[in-house]
Design an enzyme around this catalytic site. Structure first.
Site: not given
Ligand code: GRF
Length: 213
Positions: A16-17, A97, A113, A180
Site C-alpha cells: 500500500s505504501n 538490510l 516504520h 504513512e
Molecule cells: C507498513 O505499516 C510499514 O510501516 C511497515 O510495513 C507496513 C507495510 O505495509 N514497515 P504495505 O506493504 O506498504 O501495505
C-alpha cells in the site's frame, strides 16, 4: 538536485505504501520516478501493485543466494545500481538490510516504520506493542537507514496518530497506514529535491534545494 530522481523500492507485503508512492510520482511535477521494485518474497502482493503502475518488479528470494543475506543484499544493490537508482525506499520490507546494501546507498535509503521512533523500534509488532504499553499517541516515522541499530537512523519526518479508547491493532494500524501514505511520498519528495540536510543524527529540512546542498 535537478531532474527526475530514479527511485527503487524494496517490498515484502501488501504494497500500500508503494501504491501511494507510485500515485504521487504519477504527478508530472513530482521530482522522483519509481523505476524498479524488488521483493524478497515471490508471493508479495506488492509485485502486482508495481505491475498495475507499469513499474518493473522482480523477486530476489534469499534461497537463490544459498540463504546468505549478505550475498542477496549485494546482488540487490548491484541490481538497483544497474537500473540507475539513486534513492531506495523500504516500503514494508521485512528483512534487516546488511552492510553490503547499506554501504552501497549511504544516506539514500528511506524506511517507514509504524511507530513514533525511538519507541517500539526494531521489531515487526510495533502497533501491538504500543497498544500493550498504553500509549495515547502513536504514528509513523520515515527515517534514513544506516548500519547499526535497526530503526535507529536519523528521522526525516513523523506523523502522529491519537490512540482511541476502543482501538485494536487492526483499527490503529489502519489509521497509521493512512498517515504513512502521506509521509512516504513527502519524505521521498524532500530527498529528491535535495532538501534533507544531516547534522549528525538530526535531519533538518531546508526550505529550498539550494539551502539543502
Ligand atoms: C507498513 O505499516 C510499514 O510501516 C511497515 O510495513 C507496513 C507495510 O505495509 N514497515 P504495505 O506493504 O506498504 O501495505
Amino acid at each position: 538536485m535537478s531532474g527526475e530522481v530514479r527511485v527503487g523500492v524494496l517490498v515484502s507485503g501488501r504494497g500500500s505504501n508503494l501504491d501511494a508512492l507510485c500515485r504521487a510520482a504519477a504527478d508530472p511535477g513530482y521530482p522522483g520516478r519509481v523505476v524498479l521494485v524488488i521483493s524478497n518474497r515471490r508471493d508479495a502482493m506488492a509485485l502486482e501493485v508495481a505491475g498495475r503502475w507499469g513499474v518493473p518488479a522482480e523477486a530476489m528470494p534469499v534461497s537463490r543466494y544459498s540463504h546468505d543475506d549478505r550475498a542477496r543484499d549485494r546482488a540487490m544493490g548491484e541490481r538497483f545500481r544497474e537500473a540507475g537508482v539513486a534513492l531506495v525506499v523500504c516500503a514494508g520490507y521485512n528483512r534487516v538490510l546488511t552492510e553490503p546494501f547499506l554501504e552501497a546507498y549511504p544516506d539514500a535509503i528511506l524506511n517507514v516504520h509504524p511507530s513514533l521512533l525511538p519507541a517500539f523500534g526494531g521489531g515487526m509488532h510495533a502497533v501491538e506493542e504500543a497498544l500493550e504499553y498504553g500509549v495515547k499517541i502513536s504514528g509513523c516515522t520515515v527515517q534514513l537507514l544506516e548500519p547499526g541499530v535497526p530503526d535507529g537512523g536519523p528521522i526525516i519526518l513523523q506523523r502522529a496518530v491519537p490512540v482511541r479508547e476502543d482501538d485494536d491493532a487492526a483499527s490503529l494500524l489502519e489509521r497509521i497506514h493512512e498517515q504513512e501514505w502521506l509521509a512516504v511520498p513527502e519524505a521521498v519528495r524532500l530527498w529528491c529535491e535535495g532538501r534533507i540536510r544531516r547534522d549528525g543524527r538530526v535531519v533538518r529540512i531546508a526550505a529550498t534545494p539550494e539551502e539543502g546542498s
